[in-house]
Design a protein around this motif. Structure first.
Motif, PDB file in Angstrom:
ATOM      1  N   LYS A  19       0.847  -1.191   0.000  1.00  0.00           N
ATOM      2  CA  LYS A  19       0.000   0.000   0.000  1.00  0.00           C
ATOM      3  C   LYS A  19       0.882   1.241   0.000  1.00  0.00           C
ATOM      4  CE  LYS A  19      -3.866  -2.373   0.809  1.00  0.00           C
ATOM      5  NZ  LYS A  19      -4.882  -2.543  -0.212  1.00  0.00           N
ATOM      6  N   GLY A  20       0.360   2.305  -0.627  1.00  0.00           N
ATOM      7  CA  GLY A  20       1.122   3.544  -0.622  1.00  0.00           C
ATOM      8  C   GLY A  20       0.249   4.686  -1.088  1.00  0.00           C
ATOM      9  N   SER A  24      -3.755   5.282   0.352  1.00  0.00           N
ATOM     10  CA  SER A  24      -3.206   3.950   0.567  1.00  0.00           C
ATOM     11  C   SER A  24      -3.763   2.916  -0.423  1.00  0.00           C
ATOM     12  CB  SER A  24      -3.327   3.534   2.041  1.00  0.00           C
ATOM     13  OG  SER A  24      -4.445   2.831   2.346  1.00  0.00           O
TER      14      SER A  24
END
Ligand SMILES: Nc1ncnc2c1ncn2[C@@H]1O[C@H](COP(=O)(O)OP(=O)(O)OP(=O)(O)O)[C@@H](O)[C@H]1O
Ligand SMILES: Nc1ncnc2c1ncn2[C@@H]1O[C@H](COP(=O)(O)OP(=O)(O)OP(=O)(O)O)[C@@H](O)[C@H]1O
Ligand SMILES: [Mg+2]
Ligand SMILES: [Mg+2]
Lengths: 325, 326
Positions: A19-20, A24
């Protein structure tokens, strides 16, 4: 004598999302296990070796559905494990158990040894009260501890003894399969032999099957009937243990075996020193995952993933150039 | 006759803990010749690291204290040096690769910063020369693109590369003695093979003497010339590597060798059940009288529970502490 298959794993995959970003979102995947297939027969030990991060524990945990596989099928005694609901899965766990690497972290420090080992008996409503106590006492004796140890807490035991407690708990429900995830790696050499012998004795007594995960080839070779070698999420070679040692086919297996330190100064081996580090499972190399470190690499290895093929007598290998023509 | 470089004599290091007195190192002696590799093996907690930290006088005090012994380095007893003199020895003449690379590499400084700090301190180089030296050191240990890596932080390197960076740092001042405390334990076998190969090459090129601490007898067989076997704070056997493996004298050493599974032997014939050493190591806080191995020894005699056997010669250059030899 046809062996009876207990566990069959077909095209197992486990991708962990990364996730980012602000929301997210998923920005990529860790290809932890990427299309792995194997079987374990009744009463057999299948060893699983490979370097740190290659997906051994993820494979073991997926089989028990301690983590949910992304894709693939797992059959236990012909039953499709991946299709089971929570309740059915819980009762199947009586048949499949796991022993963890870290004998310190895997036992609840606030529970007595008696409740740790007796807990599965209660959860599955197999024994309570004095009957449970009796069962726990006999389990402890089976793994070389004393019945009185029931009242003690994990911190009162040494590493090897704690691993025995974990084993007693794992065999409490008479399982058919135990996934042993590095069960001796954290132990002193002089204690490792005690635990390995215990596992072998229990296998003989109860006809247990083991999926034995470890990075120490000396240990895996000793305990296993067949060995699977993993590299970056895939099995690159699988063979009966003596064949694997005497006639390794995959260049990675060859390098791995040549690098095993042998405790004998009179044995001089020609070491194959692999260049570089294991690539990241987030962005595995194209084609054959091993091509970036392979001493026999050719053009096709960068482009095409080799097929995992049977080359006879239960020996499987994934390499474009093996068996040698 | 080889040249004696480091001589540890009768070292005793103790920890004064809430639970009592721990005799972590209890009368340990061993020596290191120029350019030699000595392997130190033994069970977890037997005092291997504490001995090494005592050599560098890095024992945390309190709770620890070196209470007795001498550590003679090139004729000088390190235990009598001033702190300032000791600092000059550390990292310069004697350097160490620590058991946990992440604890000894500082996460907030680049690899380059950490190496240049050592060479500037010990060799008085200016910034630019020190940086060049750091790049050279990283290149020596086989780190690719050292000019770039030198500006990276420890977390940006893989486990194997971090271990190499540690070796580079330890070797940057051309030490006479390198103490390597489990330098490959956390690494995979193929990376371990790279690092051992590297250490051997560097030793050939630079003539560094190495104390190699490990629990892996395979690594010892591979790299050591002399072996020191420790048990519960004591040296129980010491011999050239061929004798330790070929004719081990102490029942603990014998048991240890027999308890090992061996891929080369297992594969060539019928598998045999492993020989196990029964029991566990006694607690340092509550050591029995007599031989510390007695409770686990297959050849134990009444005398073993009463008196501690001395370390005595049993063959040329071969010492063992066992009453069976009497
Ligand atoms: N919960 C998770 N989330 C994200 N990535 C994970 C998770 N669990 C494991 N991974 C990653 O998946 C890969 C495989 O991990 P796994 O623990 O299966 O390796 P392993 O072969 O057991 O290694 P080791 O020998 O170090 O135990 C690694 O890159 C790991 O970082
Ligand atoms: N700071 C400390 N305080 C109290 N006891 C200590 C301290 N450091 C070490 N000890 C004790 O000294 C003994 C020897 O420890 P040492 O670290 O030398 O073992 P080792 O042989 O290096 O073991 P390992 O193989 O696990 O690294 C241990 O029993 C340990 O508990
Ligand atoms: Mg794992
Ligand atoms: Mg240590």
């Amino acid at each position: 004598m046809a062996a009876e298959t207990l566990l069959e794993v077909n095209n197992l995959k486990k991708y962990f999302p990364i996730k980012g970003g602000v929301f997210s979102q998923t920005i990529g995947y860790v290809y932890a296990v990427d299309d792995v297939s194997f079987t374990v027969d009744k009463g057999e030990t299948l060893g699983l070796v490979g370097e740190s991060g290659c997906g051994k524990s993820t494979t073991g945990r997926s089989i028990l559905r301690l983590i949910e596989p992304t894709d693939g099928k797992i059959y236990f005694e012909g039953q499709d494990v991946t299709a089971l609901d929570k309740n059915a899965m819980r009762s199947l766990r009586r048949e499949m158990q796991i022993i963890f690497q870290d004998p310190y972290a895997s036992l609840n420090p606030r529970m007595t040894v008696g409740s740790i080992v007796g807990e599965p008996l209660e959860i599955h409503k197999i024994a309570r009260g004095s009957e449970k106590t009796e069962r726990v006492a006999s389990l402890l004796q089976k793994v070389g501890l004393r019945a009185e140890d029931m009242r003690k807490y994990p911190h009162e035991f040494s590493g090897g003894q704690r691993q025995r407690i974990g084993i007693a708990r794992a065999i409490a429900l008479n399982p058919k399969l135990i996934v042993c995830d590095e069960p001796v790696s954290a132990l002193d050499v002089s204690i490792q032999a005690q635990v390995i012998n215990l596992l072998e004795d229990l296998q003989e007594e109860f006809g247990l099957s083991y999926l034995f995960i470890a990075h120490n080839l000396n240990v895996v070779e000793h305990i296993s009937d067949r060995v699977a070698v993993m590299y970056l999420g895939q099995i690159v070679e699988l063979a009966p243990d003596t064949d694997l040692y005497n006639d390794p086919q995959h260049p990675y297996t060859e390098a791995l075996l040549s690098a095993v330190p042998i405790p004998d100064p009179t044995v001089t081996k020609k070491r194959i020193i692999l260049e570089g580090d294991v690539p990241s499972p987030i962005d595995p190399p194209s084609g054959c995952h091993f091509h970036t470190r392979c001493m026999y690499k050719e053009k096709i290895c960068e482009e095409e993933a080799p097929e995992f093929k049977h080359i006879g007598s239960g020996h499987w290998v994934a390499c474009h150039f093996r068996p040698k023509a | 006759m080889q040249e004696l470089l480091l001589d540890i004599r009768g070292l005793r290091t103790q920890f004064f803990t809430d639970d009592g007195l721990a005799r972590a190192v209890d009368g340990v002696s061993y020596s290191l010749e120029k350019g030699e590799t000595v392997g130190v093996v033994g069970e977890s907690g037997c005092g291997k690291s504490v001995t090494a930290l005592s050599i560098l006088r890095l024992i945390p005090d309190p709770p620890g204290k070196i209470v007795d012994g001498e550590i003679i380095f090139e004729g000088t007893d390190l235990l009598h040096l001033s702190s300032a003199d000791m600092r000059r020895i550390r990292g310069n003449d004697i350097s160490m690769i620590f058991q946990e690379p992440m604890t000894s590499l500082n996460p907030v400084f680049t690899i380059g910063n950490q190496i240049t700090e050592a060479v500037r301190l010990h060799q008085g180089l200016n910034k630019r020369d020190a940086l060049a030296k750091a790049v050279e050191a990283l290149k020596l240990v086989g780190i690719p693109v050292p000019e770039r890596r030198v500006h990276e932080y420890p977390h940006q390197l893989s486990g194997g590369m971090r271990q190499r960076a540690m070796i580079a740092m330890a070797l940057s001042c051309n030490p006479k003695v390198l103490i390597a405390d489990e330098p490959t334990t956390a690494l995979d076998v193929t990376i371990e093979a790279q690092i051992l190969d590297l250490m051997r090459t560097l030793q050939d090129e630079l003539g560094t003497a190495i104390i190699m601490i490990t629990h892996d007898l395979g690594v010892i067989a591979d790299i050591a010339r002399k072996v020191v076997v420790m048990y519960a704070g004591k040296v129980v056997e010491q011999a050239p590597v061929e004798q330790i493996f070929g004719s081990p004298n102490h029942p603990y050493t014998q048991g240890l060798l027999q308890s090992l599974p061996r891929v080369d032997k297992d594969a060539s014939g019928a598998k045999q059940r492993l020989q196990e050493i029964p029991g566990i190591v006694p607690s340092l806080l509550n050591l029995p009288a007599g031989c510390k191995f007695a409770s686990r020894c297959p050849s134990v005699m009444p005398q073993c529970h009463e008196q501690e056997p001395p370390l005595e010669p049993v063959a040329p250059n071969h010492y063992s502490a066992c009453w069976l030899n009497h």
